[in-house]
Design a protein around this motif. Structure first.
Motif, PDB file in Angstrom:
ATOM      1  N   VAL A  98      94.189  66.133   8.397  1.00 17.95           N
ATOM      2  CA  VAL A  98      95.328  65.813   9.261  1.00 17.95           C
ATOM      3  C   VAL A  98      94.853  65.542  10.678  1.00 17.95           C
ATOM      4  O   VAL A  98      95.287  64.576  11.333  1.00 17.95           O
ATOM      5  N   LEU A  99      93.939  66.347  11.172  1.00 20.63           N
ATOM      6  CA  LEU A  99      93.411  66.144  12.532  1.00 20.63           C
ATOM      7  C   LEU A  99      92.660  64.818  12.622  1.00 20.63           C
ATOM      8  O   LEU A  99      92.773  64.105  13.631  1.00 20.63           O
ATOM      9  N   ARG A 140     104.656  73.091  26.338  1.00 22.60           N
ATOM     10  CA  ARG A 140     105.739  72.194  25.924  1.00 22.60           C
ATOM     11  C   ARG A 140     105.287  71.196  24.848  1.00 22.60           C
ATOM     12  O   ARG A 140     105.496  69.983  24.956  1.00 22.60           O
ATOM     13  N   VAL A 141     104.627  71.712  23.833  1.00 26.69           N
ATOM     14  CA  VAL A 141     104.187  70.888  22.700  1.00 26.69           C
ATOM     15  C   VAL A 141     105.429  70.461  21.910  1.00 26.69           C
ATOM     16  O   VAL A 141     106.286  71.282  21.584  1.00 26.69           O
ATOM     17  N   GLN A 142     105.515  69.165  21.597  1.00 26.29           N
ATOM     18  CA  GLN A 142     106.726  68.645  20.935  1.00 26.29           C
ATOM     19  C   GLN A 142     106.714  68.774  19.418  1.00 26.29           C
ATOM     20  O   GLN A 142     107.765  68.770  18.779  1.00 26.29           O
ATOM     21  N   GLU A 143     105.507  68.832  18.810  1.00 24.94           N
ATOM     22  CA  GLU A 143     105.418  68.800  17.352  1.00 24.94           C
ATOM     23  C   GLU A 143     104.507  69.907  16.848  1.00 24.94           C
ATOM     24  O   GLU A 143     103.421  70.139  17.402  1.00 24.94           O
ATOM     25  N   VAL A 144     104.928  70.572  15.765  1.00 25.55           N
ATOM     26  CA  VAL A 144     104.078  71.514  15.044  1.00 25.55           C
ATOM     27  C   VAL A 144     104.031  71.053  13.591  1.00 25.55           C
ATOM     28  O   VAL A 144     105.072  70.962  12.927  1.00 25.55           O
ATOM     29  N   TRP A 145     102.850  70.724  13.120  1.00 22.27           N
ATOM     30  CA  TRP A 145     102.678  70.228  11.755  1.00 22.27           C
ATOM     31  C   TRP A 145     102.042  71.317  10.899  1.00 22.27           C
ATOM     32  O   TRP A 145     100.983  71.858  11.247  1.00 22.27           O
ATOM     33  N   LEU A 146     102.669  71.610   9.762  1.00 18.11           N
ATOM     34  CA  LEU A 146     102.190  72.646   8.856  1.00 18.11           C
ATOM     35  C   LEU A 146     101.440  71.998   7.700  1.00 18.11           C
ATOM     36  O   LEU A 146     102.047  71.509   6.744  1.00 18.11           O
ATOM     37  N   ALA A 147     100.125  71.955   7.812  1.00 16.91           N
ATOM     38  CA  ALA A 147      99.277  71.367   6.764  1.00 16.91           C
ATOM     39  C   ALA A 147      98.841  72.487   5.832  1.00 16.91           C
ATOM     40  O   ALA A 147      97.702  72.969   5.869  1.00 16.91           O
ATOM     41  N   ILE A 175     104.747  79.726   6.353  1.00 16.97           N
ATOM     42  CA  ILE A 175     105.692  78.668   6.700  1.00 16.97           C
ATOM     43  C   ILE A 175     106.966  79.275   7.274  1.00 16.97           C
ATOM     44  O   ILE A 175     107.480  78.828   8.316  1.00 16.97           O
ATOM     45  N   ALA A 176     107.471  80.296   6.603  1.00 18.43           N
ATOM     46  CA  ALA A 176     108.702  80.948   7.067  1.00 18.43           C
ATOM     47  C   ALA A 176     108.506  81.594   8.441  1.00 18.43           C
ATOM     48  O   ALA A 176     109.393  81.530   9.310  1.00 18.43           O
ATOM     49  N   PHE A 179     106.447  69.690   7.731  1.00 16.34           N
ATOM     50  CA  PHE A 179     105.658  70.294   6.662  1.00 16.34           C
ATOM     51  C   PHE A 179     104.913  69.203   5.912  1.00 16.34           C
ATOM     52  O   PHE A 179     105.518  68.260   5.393  1.00 16.34           O
ATOM     53  N   ILE A 180     103.597  69.302   5.892  1.00 10.72           N
ATOM     54  CA  ILE A 180     102.752  68.342   5.171  1.00 10.72           C
ATOM     55  C   ILE A 180     102.113  69.105   4.016  1.00 10.72           C
ATOM     56  O   ILE A 180     100.991  69.615   4.122  1.00 10.72           O
ATOM     57  N   PRO A 181     102.818  69.245   2.908  1.00  4.82           N
ATOM     58  CA  PRO A 181     102.340  70.108   1.812  1.00  4.82           C
ATOM     59  C   PRO A 181     101.090  69.560   1.160  1.00  4.82           C
ATOM     60  O   PRO A 181     100.937  68.351   0.990  1.00  4.82           O
TER      61      PRO A 181
END
Length: 460
Positions: free
Chosen positions: A150-151, A199-206, A215-216, A231-233
């Protein structure tokens, strides 16, 4: 701001459509005063475009989307607008008012202008984002190869406007610290504080599906923050095709093994197929008549050869081809493929098979909805029963409609499959097509078929 951009984009599209019609009139008729282009036709196209283009997601955010895919969607939407305009004029018996040359000029020039406007906007945005403007900062939560991938994708897609700014590694603090270019965290509380402070706008869960507790926790931490959580499963070990999220009777679900094309993609492909087949049959009608006469004179028997094949979801249909062999009797349950110097093939049939002209009646199958212009080639049902047991993934070819041409065919997998390796190679190409389908890929296959697909050394 996004609403203003959408209105502005629509206004530009309408201006390009109207301007394209006027410019086509000037080129075709030289003097605008002597124009024969119906103003009502242009007005209808402009108004209908405002209704059709949003259905193709033309005005959705481009961030993170393929420009090639976006351009393909735009061209398809414009062709649909023009096809509907022609249909309306036909119903109103006004087609005599339309100059075909003017219509061709208008369609081509406006299509080019619409795509050029998007490309120009894309290039401007890419330069702004590469200069550090119009960015969305992303923090990635994950571990191992999935997080690294993802990175890397974020770094490789600088024009998308996403920038990685932090990483939270679940499993190994030492591994997290190894990414010197990014702030790395092994403690969730410290990570959450950083996201809020910066002030990060996005959090991606890989993350894999097994990490439901993590995740919860992350979702609960940012429940009251204006942070987009995506969520990027990681389901790569379980899926045959790219997984997608769907709404299943009101419940979100992830496809692990299902049709690789979502409903909206199927509708677009269906619309293109019917329009393309209708135009192809109209344009090729003199050639179809000439071939029919040649086949009839070549040997006694019907002009068309029909055989049952499997279509989408395994439903049987009757496929049409020009007859290329002398009428003969096959043993029950046995289908013998054509071989080199096959005595059953007529001289006319040999030419038709070598040039693939025997396949042209399958545009009727496309028009009837049994086949697609592009897709996995259908095989005899007897061969299906054999190969589904010995070729890995064979049955998944029938998750979409079979095609007149396909990715396997333009890559050399045509003709007799006298060796198991040939069929395995054909199936692998078909599955690649299913995993990577796009309208742009379909157009690439169509153009490749026209350019080099009519003759092949394996076609006999």
């Amino acid at each position: 701001m996004a609403g203003f951009q959408g209105v502005f984009a629509r206004a530009v599209d309408v201006a390009l459509i109207v301007g394209g019609g006027a410019l086509a009139s000037h080129i075709r008729f030289e003097e605008l005063a002597d124009t024969h282009s119906p103003a009502a036709f242009i007005a209808f196209a402009a108004a209908f475009a405002l209704a059709v283009l949003p259905a193709f997601d033309i005005y959705e955010s481009w961030r993170g989307r393929s420009m090639l895919h976006h351009a393909g969607q735009l061209l398809l939407a414009w062709l649909v607008v023009q096809a509907c305009g022609v249909a309306l004029m036909f119903v109103l018996h006004q087609t005599v008012l339309i100059s075909r040359l003017w219509f061709a000029y208008w369609t081509v020039m406006t299509g080019v202008a619409l795509v050029a406007s998007r490309v120009a906007s894309h290039l401007v945005l890419a330069r702004l984002r590469n200069a550090g403007l119009n960015l969305r900062r992303v923090a990635v939560v994950g571990f191992g190869g999935r997080s690294d991938q993802v990175l890397r994708n974020i770094e490789a897609s600088s024009a998308s406007g996403f920038r990685a700014c932090a990483r939270f590694d679940l499993r190994d603090a030492g591994n997290a610290a190894g990414h010197a270019t990014l702030p790395a965290f092994a403690d969730l509380d410290a990570f959450v504080q950083y996201v809020r402070a910066e002030r990060v706008q996005e959090v991606w869960l890989a993350l894999p599906l097994s990490e439901e507790r993590t995740i919860a926790r992350v979702v609960n931490e940012f429940r009251d923050d204006l942070v987009n959580i995506r969520f990027i499963p990681d389901v790569s070990d379980m899926t045959l095709f790219d997984s997608s999220m769907i709404d299943l009777i009101g419940v979100p679900a992830i496809n692990l093994m299902a049709s690789p094309l979502p409903l909206h993609a199927k509708l677009k492909k269906e619309l293109f197929d019917r329009c393309f087949a209708a135009v192809a049959l109209l344009v090729l009608s003199p050639l179809l008549i000439a071939i029919a006469v040649a086949v009839k004179l070549s040997s006694p028997g019907p002009v068309l050869f029909t055989q049952y094949r499997k279509g989408a979801d395994g439903r049987a249909f009757r496929i049409y081809k020009f007859r290329s062999m002398r009428v003969h009797r096959e043993e029950p349950g046995v289908v013998r493929q054509a071989t080199r110097n096959d005595a059953r093939i007529t001289r006319v049939g040999a030419f038709l098979r070598r040039t693939s002209l025997d396949e042209l009646p399958q545009f009727f199958n496309v028009l009837l909805g049994d086949m697609s212009v592009v897709g996995p080639r259908p095989h005899a049902i007897e061969h299906d029963e054999l190969y589904r047991k010995i070729v890995d993934g064979y049955i998944h070819r029938y998750r979409i409609k079979p095609g007149i041409t396909g990715w396997a065919q333009v890559n050399g997998y045509r003709g007799e499959t006298d060796q198991l390796e040939k069929m395995q190679g054909r199936v692998e190409h078909d599955l690649y097509y299913l995993r990577n389908w796009s309208f742009a890929l379909d157009m690439r296959i169509v153009f490749a078929t026209i350019a080099k697909g009519f003759t092949h050394r394996n076609a006999y």
